[in-house]
Structures are given as C-alpha cells and as structure tokens.
Write a protein that holds these residues in place. Structure first.
Motif: not given
Length: 157
Positions: A63-66, A98-100, A130-133, A139-146
């Motif tokens: 993944l790419e984070l911009r 695969g996504a960004s 963007s990328g593979d929908p 992507f955001p769900n891969l990180f523990r967010l409050p």
C-alpha cells in the motif's frame, strides 16, 4: 526505573492524553512546515503502533500512503508492506502498490484521536482511496483507531 525513563513515560502519557482530548487542536500544528516535518517523521512508528495484526491475517499487499503537505508541495510518500499479520513502513514511494490513500497529516491526527471517522473524511474528499477498491477500503481498517467522537465534532481544519 531511572528519572529519565520516568520523564519519558510521563511525556508519552501526556502526549496521548493531549491527542485523545485535543486531537483537532493538536492537528492545527500541521499548518507550519517545521511541525509538519516532525509529524511526518513520527508516522512510521505511529503507524506500526496502530497496526492491527488480526485484521491483516492472510493479507499480502503493498500500500502507498501519501501525506499531503500543508504548503502545497508534493505529498510525503510511505510504502506499507503487509504480510500475514505484519506491517513494515518505509519512507518513499511504494513499488507496485495495490491501493493507495492520500490524507493530510492534520486529518491523520484527527483520525488517531477519534475526532473524526474515516468515512467522514472520505465523504468530505479529505481522504482519497485509489487502486483495487476492495483493498483500498480495507486500508483504514488495518489500523486500530479509537471510536469516533460524538457527531457534534466538526470536520473543519
């Protein structure tokens, strides 16, 4: 325990409290270039700490984070290599992502503090995937967010 480690631990605890209770105010620090650079330098460690290995089981992805620059320059790029429950974060462009995701550092702080949820940012155009929908939405769900704060929280920067 040494005095130095006690001071560090106290400082970390205060920073967590500040972020938790003042995420939107803390996010405004991103408006200045020196502070933005400090935030961007801290991102790899922050991402690694927030990564949720359980949500990435069986996932092999790049993944790419911009991270948008407040002064309009090119975004800061990070490559995230996800491999069966682990995440390696490297500064620089991703090789064949695969996504960004593109987001401002200020909005990343708001996300981390629970001041705003990623669906809100997506709807407001302040988080772009963007990328593979299917991978992009994961992507955001891969990180523990409050949990997001009550709806009275404004999206304004």
């Amino acid at each position: 325990m040494t005095i130095g480690s006690t001071v560090r631990d106290t400082g970390r605890a205060r920073a967590r409290t500040l972020l938790r209770h003042g995420g939107s105010r803390f996010a405004k620090l991103d408006q200045r270039a020196p502070t933005h650079r400090l935030i961007v330098r801290a991102l790899p460690l922050a991402l690694a700490k927030r990564f949720d290995p359980d949500s990435a089981r069986g996932l092999e992805a790049v993944l790419e984070l911009r991270v948008s620059n407040p002064d309009g320059r090119e975004p800061d790029l990070f490559e995230l290599m996800i491999s069966d429950g682990s995440c390696e974060v490297r500064p620089g462009p991703a090789h064949d992502p695969g996504a960004s995701a593109q987001i401002g550092a200020d909005d990343m702080i708001r996300l981390a503090s629970g001041a705003v949820g990623w669906p809100q940012l997506l709807a407001a155009g302040r988080l772009e995937l963007s990328g593979d929908p299917f991978l992009a939405l994961r992507f955001p769900n891969l990180f523990r967010l409050p949990a997001q704060s009550p709806p009275s929280t404004s999206l304004s920067p």
